[in-house]
Design a protein around this motif. Sequence first.
Motif, PDB file in Angstrom:
ATOM      1  N   ILE A  18      43.690  20.112  35.196  1.00 13.36           N
ATOM      2  CA  ILE A  18      42.335  20.603  34.924  1.00 13.36           C
ATOM      3  C   ILE A  18      41.694  21.093  36.210  1.00 13.36           C
ATOM      4  O   ILE A  18      41.090  22.180  36.263  1.00 13.36           O
ATOM      5  CB  ILE A  18      41.477  19.491  34.284  1.00 13.36           C
ATOM      6  N   ARG A  19      41.839  20.323  37.291  1.00 12.63           N
ATOM      7  CA  ARG A  19      41.263  20.733  38.577  1.00 12.63           C
ATOM      8  C   ARG A  19      41.925  22.004  39.097  1.00 12.63           C
ATOM      9  O   ARG A  19      41.256  22.886  39.657  1.00 12.63           O
ATOM     10  CB  ARG A  19      41.394  19.590  39.591  1.00 12.63           C
ATOM     11  N   THR A  20      43.244  22.111  38.916  1.00  6.96           N
ATOM     12  CA  THR A  20      43.947  23.307  39.374  1.00  6.96           C
ATOM     13  C   THR A  20      43.472  24.544  38.613  1.00  6.96           C
ATOM     14  O   THR A  20      43.236  25.600  39.208  1.00  6.96           O
ATOM     15  CB  THR A  20      45.472  23.130  39.185  1.00  6.96           C
ATOM     16  N   LEU A  21      43.333  24.432  37.303  1.00  7.57           N
ATOM     17  CA  LEU A  21      42.861  25.560  36.506  1.00  7.57           C
ATOM     18  C   LEU A  21      41.437  25.942  36.874  1.00  7.57           C
ATOM     19  O   LEU A  21      41.091  27.129  36.948  1.00  7.57           O
ATOM     20  CB  LEU A  21      42.955  25.225  35.018  1.00  7.57           C
ATOM     21  N   ARG A  22      40.596  24.935  37.119  1.00  8.62           N
ATOM     22  CA  ARG A  22      39.215  25.218  37.505  1.00  8.62           C
ATOM     23  C   ARG A  22      39.165  25.946  38.853  1.00  8.62           C
ATOM     24  O   ARG A  22      38.421  26.913  39.021  1.00  8.62           O
ATOM     25  CB  ARG A  22      38.417  23.909  37.570  1.00  8.62           C
ATOM     26  N   ASP A  23      39.990  25.493  39.800  1.00  8.69           N
ATOM     27  CA  ASP A  23      40.034  26.154  41.111  1.00  8.69           C
ATOM     28  C   ASP A  23      40.560  27.580  40.986  1.00  8.69           C
ATOM     29  O   ASP A  23      40.052  28.505  41.627  1.00  8.69           O
ATOM     30  CB  ASP A  23      40.916  25.364  42.074  1.00  8.69           C
ATOM     31  N   MET A  24      41.593  27.761  40.165  1.00 10.63           N
ATOM     32  CA  MET A  24      42.149  29.102  39.983  1.00 10.63           C
ATOM     33  C   MET A  24      41.097  30.055  39.437  1.00 10.63           C
ATOM     34  O   MET A  24      40.945  31.199  39.921  1.00 10.63           O
ATOM     35  CB  MET A  24      43.351  29.041  39.038  1.00 10.63           C
ATOM     36  N   ALA A  25      40.349  29.614  38.422  1.00 11.22           N
ATOM     37  CA  ALA A  25      39.309  30.463  37.838  1.00 11.22           C
ATOM     38  C   ALA A  25      38.224  30.793  38.864  1.00 11.22           C
ATOM     39  O   ALA A  25      37.744  31.931  38.945  1.00 11.22           O
ATOM     40  CB  ALA A  25      38.701  29.777  36.620  1.00 11.22           C
ATOM     41  N   ARG A  26      37.856  29.812  39.670  1.00  6.81           N
ATOM     42  CA  ARG A  26      36.832  30.051  40.702  1.00  6.81           C
ATOM     43  C   ARG A  26      37.330  31.044  41.741  1.00  6.81           C
ATOM     44  O   ARG A  26      36.598  31.967  42.136  1.00  6.81           O
ATOM     45  CB  ARG A  26      36.460  28.720  41.357  1.00  6.81           C
ATOM     46  N   PHE A  27      38.574  30.899  42.187  1.00  5.43           N
ATOM     47  CA  PHE A  27      39.130  31.832  43.170  1.00  5.43           C
ATOM     48  C   PHE A  27      39.204  33.247  42.593  1.00  5.43           C
ATOM     49  O   PHE A  27      38.946  34.231  43.292  1.00  5.43           O
ATOM     50  CB  PHE A  27      40.527  31.386  43.597  1.00  5.43           C
ATOM     51  N   GLN A  28      39.550  33.357  41.303  1.00  4.03           N
ATOM     52  CA  GLN A  28      39.637  34.674  40.679  1.00  4.03           C
ATOM     53  C   GLN A  28      38.251  35.328  40.610  1.00  4.03           C
ATOM     54  O   GLN A  28      38.096  36.520  40.919  1.00  4.03           O
ATOM     55  CB  GLN A  28      40.229  34.539  39.277  1.00  4.03           C
ATOM     56  N   LEU A  29      37.249  34.570  40.233  1.00  2.62           N
ATOM     57  CA  LEU A  29      35.884  35.101  40.161  1.00  2.62           C
ATOM     58  C   LEU A  29      35.364  35.489  41.544  1.00  2.62           C
ATOM     59  O   LEU A  29      34.669  36.500  41.695  1.00  2.62           O
ATOM     60  CB  LEU A  29      34.954  34.077  39.506  1.00  2.62           C
ATOM     61  N   GLN A  30      35.713  34.702  42.550  1.00  7.88           N
ATOM     62  CA  GLN A  30      35.292  35.036  43.912  1.00  7.88           C
ATOM     63  C   GLN A  30      35.893  36.368  44.346  1.00  7.88           C
ATOM     64  O   GLN A  30      35.194  37.230  44.904  1.00  7.88           O
ATOM     65  CB  GLN A  30      35.733  33.932  44.882  1.00  7.88           C
ATOM     66  N   ALA A  31      37.181  36.547  44.103  1.00 10.52           N
ATOM     67  CA  ALA A  31      37.825  37.803  44.483  1.00 10.52           C
ATOM     68  C   ALA A  31      37.257  38.977  43.689  1.00 10.52           C
ATOM     69  O   ALA A  31      37.062  40.071  44.225  1.00 10.52           O
ATOM     70  CB  ALA A  31      39.333  37.693  44.269  1.00 10.52           C
ATOM     71  N   MET A  32      36.965  38.746  42.431  1.00 11.86           N
ATOM     72  CA  MET A  32      36.415  39.790  41.572  1.00 11.86           C
ATOM     73  C   MET A  32      35.044  40.259  42.046  1.00 11.86           C
ATOM     74  O   MET A  32      34.651  41.417  41.849  1.00 11.86           O
ATOM     75  CB  MET A  32      36.317  39.226  40.148  1.00 11.86           C
ATOM     76  N   SER A  33      34.302  39.363  42.682  1.00 14.51           N
ATOM     77  CA  SER A  33      32.946  39.701  43.119  1.00 14.51           C
ATOM     78  C   SER A  33      32.943  40.703  44.269  1.00 14.51           C
ATOM     79  O   SER A  33      31.916  41.338  44.539  1.00 14.51           O
ATOM     80  CB  SER A  33      32.196  38.432  43.537  1.00 14.51           C
ATOM     81  N   HIS A  34      34.076  40.868  44.944  1.00 14.48           N
ATOM     82  CA  HIS A  34      34.154  41.820  46.050  1.00 14.48           C
ATOM     83  C   HIS A  34      34.466  43.206  45.499  1.00 14.48           C
ATOM     84  O   HIS A  34      35.544  43.782  45.712  1.00 14.48           O
ATOM     85  CB  HIS A  34      35.228  41.376  47.041  1.00 14.48           C
ATOM     86  N   CYS A  35      33.502  43.737  44.769  1.00 14.73           N
ATOM     87  CA  CYS A  35      33.632  45.068  44.171  1.00 14.73           C
ATOM     88  C   CYS A  35      32.254  45.693  44.102  1.00 14.73           C
ATOM     89  O   CYS A  35      31.423  45.317  43.270  1.00 14.73           O
ATOM     90  CB  CYS A  35      34.254  44.960  42.770  1.00 14.73           C
ATOM     91  N   TYR A  36      31.991  46.608  45.016  1.00 14.12           N
ATOM     92  CA  TYR A  36      30.698  47.305  45.027  1.00 14.12           C
ATOM     93  C   TYR A  36      30.880  48.642  45.741  1.00 14.12           C
ATOM     94  O   TYR A  36      31.756  48.815  46.583  1.00 14.12           O
ATOM     95  CB  TYR A  36      29.625  46.475  45.738  1.00 14.12           C
ATOM     96  N   GLY A  37      30.048  49.604  45.336  1.00 12.67           N
ATOM     97  CA  GLY A  37      30.196  50.950  45.896  1.00 12.67           C
ATOM     98  C   GLY A  37      31.467  51.603  45.407  1.00 12.67           C
ATOM     99  O   GLY A  37      32.221  51.061  44.590  1.00 12.67           O
ATOM    100  N   VAL A  38      31.726  52.790  45.895  1.00 15.00           N
ATOM    101  CA  VAL A  38      32.904  53.553  45.499  1.00 15.00           C
ATOM    102  C   VAL A  38      33.517  54.217  46.716  1.00 15.00           C
ATOM    103  O   VAL A  38      32.805  54.846  47.515  1.00 15.00           O
ATOM    104  CB  VAL A  38      32.566  54.653  44.461  1.00 15.00           C
ATOM    105  N   ARG A  39      34.807  54.076  46.867  1.00 16.39           N
ATOM    106  CA  ARG A  39      35.550  54.790  47.884  1.00 16.39           C
ATOM    107  C   ARG A  39      36.446  55.812  47.203  1.00 16.39           C
ATOM    108  O   ARG A  39      37.375  55.465  46.496  1.00 16.39           O
ATOM    109  CB  ARG A  39      36.388  53.829  48.731  1.00 16.39           C
ATOM    110  N   GLU A  40      36.151  57.079  47.370  1.00 16.05           N
ATOM    111  CA  GLU A  40      36.920  58.118  46.697  1.00 16.05           C
ATOM    112  C   GLU A  40      38.341  58.151  47.223  1.00 16.05           C
ATOM    113  O   GLU A  40      38.588  58.023  48.428  1.00 16.05           O
ATOM    114  CB  GLU A  40      36.260  59.475  46.917  1.00 16.05           C
ATOM    115  N   VAL A  41      39.300  58.298  46.317  1.00 20.90           N
ATOM    116  CA  VAL A  41      40.720  58.376  46.693  1.00 20.90           C
ATOM    117  C   VAL A  41      41.328  59.641  46.115  1.00 20.90           C
ATOM    118  O   VAL A  41      40.761  60.274  45.240  1.00 20.90           O
ATOM    119  CB  VAL A  41      41.505  57.140  46.207  1.00 20.90           C
TER     120      VAL A  41
END
Length: 337
Positions: free
Chosen positions: A314-337
């Motif tokens: 349960i703790r491992t799954l909770r940590d995994m979900a938190r880490f995923q949400l943290q990484a997901m939050s690093h999305c702002y602005g747009v860099r054209e490719v």
Amino acid sequence: MSDAWNEMLDEFRALGGTADNICLKQGPLGRGLFPVDQTKPVHIHIPENLLIDSADVFVEDGRFRVSPNSPAGARERAFLENYENAFSWGSGGHADVERFLESMQALPETLRGLLADKFGLGVQFEDATPAFVLSRFLAARIFGYHGRSVVMPIIELANHGDGSSYGDAGGISLSGQFPGEVLVRYSSSDPLQIFMTWGFATDSPLALSIGGSLNTKAGKVVVIERKFEGQVRVTKGQPLWIPEVAIDGDQATLQYLMIGNRQFPRLSKGIFYRLMRDAGFVNVEETFDVIQHMNRMHFLELIGALEGHEGPMIRTLRDMARFQLQAMSHCYGVREV
């Protein structure tokens, strides 16, 4: 160090391998590799003659075996068998896999259903047959070497961390100077994929979307998969998370989709916008926002479903979900490719 460990290293070196300044012992992460002398570099190199395809190994009467049909030499096959049975598969490796599967199967039924339906974790709830245990054991230890899937003895004993990365020139190598334990980053993927493959939760600089499909307002469909093998292009040693896109009428299928990146927070949207516009899709900005929203809600639902339950998994799954949400939050602005 034990005589058995030194004898194994002697045979490894006699077969062309390099194993400088390493020992095996217990540490904060469990059993792992450590430098004998922390003031000197560690270097491990597995030559190509010791890289045996994972398809050529099996288990017989509980022991790790290499098929006699393997193109590897008899001495190389014997080395891998002896190594695996003494230090990996037969020294807690298969027992670790069995414990992980048992802890997953012990989760409440509603939680198992959520993980299977929305996160693609259904395979983790299969019965722990010898064949499935071996496949799970190998999945966490094999290396994709120039189009082959190979077993990598000794190096696979190094635990996950930011200490180093694998080399693949003329074999597989791991080198560096380590103040403590020898650590290597297993994967550049996201917390969800790392949990699926290795069964632990760890921080990661990026998030990739869960699989699923989305109907757009324009009547088109975006399908997102999580297929990475052979698809993650690398530029200057860094993964470039630009997926292949398959167009079939009004449906676009992406083999994966990055939705957050701590190092390049503007890149996720830029990649998606370019791919979708090239495919003739419109209103791509809102489509990406909906995909991110869907991902957030699924991981928040998982965190909610974990409430009221306790235990290591349960703790491992909770940590995994938190880490995923943290990484997901690093999305702002747009860099054209």
